[in-house]
Design a protein around this motif. Structure first.
Motif, short mmCIF file in Angstrom:
data_model
loop_
_atom_site.label_atom_id
_atom_site.label_comp_id
_atom_site.label_asym_id
_atom_site.label_seq_id
_atom_site.Cartn_x
_atom_site.Cartn_y
_atom_site.Cartn_z
N THR A 22 50.65 31.99 30.84
CA THR A 22 50.26 32.15 29.58
C THR A 22 48.85 31.52 29.33
N VAL A 23 48.13 31.86 28.23
CA VAL A 23 46.91 31.23 27.98
C VAL A 23 47.42 29.96 27.40
N ARG A 24 48.64 29.82 26.70
CA ARG A 24 48.95 28.45 26.23
C ARG A 24 49.38 27.45 27.28
N GLN A 25 49.92 28.18 28.16
CA GLN A 25 50.37 27.17 29.44
C GLN A 25 49.24 26.69 30.21
N ALA A 26 48.22 27.59 30.42
CA ALA A 26 46.94 27.29 30.90
C ALA A 26 46.12 26.17 30.09
N GLN A 54 39.26 41.34 35.88
CA GLN A 54 40.00 42.34 35.99
C GLN A 54 41.64 41.93 36.38
N THR A 55 41.69 41.15 37.32
CA THR A 55 43.18 40.62 37.75
C THR A 55 43.61 39.68 36.64
N VAL A 56 42.79 38.79 35.96
CA VAL A 56 43.39 38.06 35.05
C VAL A 56 43.74 38.85 33.74
N ASN A 57 42.95 39.89 33.54
CA ASN A 57 43.06 40.65 32.37
C ASN A 57 44.39 41.33 32.39
N ASN A 58 44.87 41.79 33.77
CA ASN A 58 46.07 42.48 33.93
C ASN A 58 47.24 41.64 33.77
N VAL A 59 47.18 40.16 34.16
CA VAL A 59 48.01 39.13 33.98
C VAL A 59 48.27 39.06 32.41
N LEU A 60 47.04 38.66 31.83
CA LEU A 60 47.37 38.39 30.36
C LEU A 60 47.84 39.67 29.63
N GLU A 61 47.74 40.83 30.00
CA GLU A 61 48.04 42.15 29.33
C GLU A 61 49.79 41.99 29.69
N ASN A 62 50.28 41.80 30.60
CA ASN A 62 51.53 41.67 31.01
C ASN A 62 52.17 40.83 30.31
N ASN A 63 51.73 39.63 29.85
CA ASN A 63 52.18 38.51 29.29
C ASN A 63 52.13 38.96 27.67
N LEU A 64 51.29 39.51 27.56
CA LEU A 64 51.44 39.99 25.98
C LEU A 64 52.37 41.09 25.77
N SER A 65 52.68 41.75 26.71
CA SER A 65 53.82 43.07 26.51
C SER A 65 55.05 42.27 26.60
N GLN A 66 55.35 41.05 27.02
CA GLN A 66 56.62 40.58 27.19
C GLN A 66 56.87 39.41 26.21
N ARG A 67 55.78 39.17 25.44
CA ARG A 67 55.74 37.99 24.14
C ARG A 67 56.96 38.22 23.44
N HIS A 68 57.41 39.62 22.85
CA HIS A 68 58.42 39.43 22.19
C HIS A 68 59.89 39.11 22.82
N LEU A 69 59.95 39.44 23.92
CA LEU A 69 61.03 39.04 24.97
C LEU A 69 61.31 37.43 24.87
N ARG A 70 60.22 36.98 25.16
CA ARG A 70 60.11 35.37 25.33
C ARG A 70 60.46 34.60 23.98
N GLY A 71 59.98 35.06 22.98
CA GLY A 71 60.32 34.57 21.52
C GLY A 71 61.87 34.83 21.23
N GLY A 72 62.55 35.94 21.71
CA GLY A 72 63.93 36.11 21.47
C GLY A 72 64.54 35.19 22.46
N ILE A 73 64.24 35.11 23.61
CA ILE A 73 64.99 34.03 24.39
C ILE A 73 64.78 32.60 23.98
N ALA A 74 63.94 32.12 23.65
CA ALA A 74 63.55 30.93 23.04
C ALA A 74 64.43 30.60 21.78
N THR A 75 64.58 31.41 20.82
CA THR A 75 65.32 31.44 19.67
C THR A 75 66.79 31.30 19.92
#
Length: 89
Positions: A22-26, A54-75
């Motif tokens: 993710t952007v934060r991890q980088a 284009q490649t970085v953008n695809n990775v960041l879009e994928n991370n964005l689509s999974q953001r709500h899942l990561r938040g639930g797992i962390a909670t």
């Protein structure tokens, strides 16, 4: 654009592509704020290397689509850890 900024952009982009982080991890890895990493990847990288952007953008879009899942797992982990501490006392 200054050469050291161009080198930083390429280095961070390569890291994001390799690790799919993710952007934060980088930002943490390179001691940069998430805002700086985001600006580098979204505004400056297309000027430097369009294909890599284009490649970085695809990775960041994928991370964005999974953001709500990561938040639930962390909670979930947070409350499991609290439960473990409370039962062991």
């Amino acid at each position: 654009m200054k050469q050291y900024i161009r080198a930083r952009i390429i280095e961070v982009a390569d890291y994001i592509i390799a690790t799919r982080c993710t952007v934060r991890q980088a930002g943490k890895k390179f001691c940069l704020s998430k805002s700086t990493v985001h600006k580098d990847m979204q505004q400056r990288l297309p000027e430097v290397d369009r294909e890599k952007w284009q490649t970085v953008n695809n990775v960041l879009e994928n991370n964005l689509s999974q953001r709500h899942l990561r938040g639930g797992i962390a909670t979930k982990r947070k409350y499991q850890k609290q439960r473990m501490l409370n039962t062991s006392v």
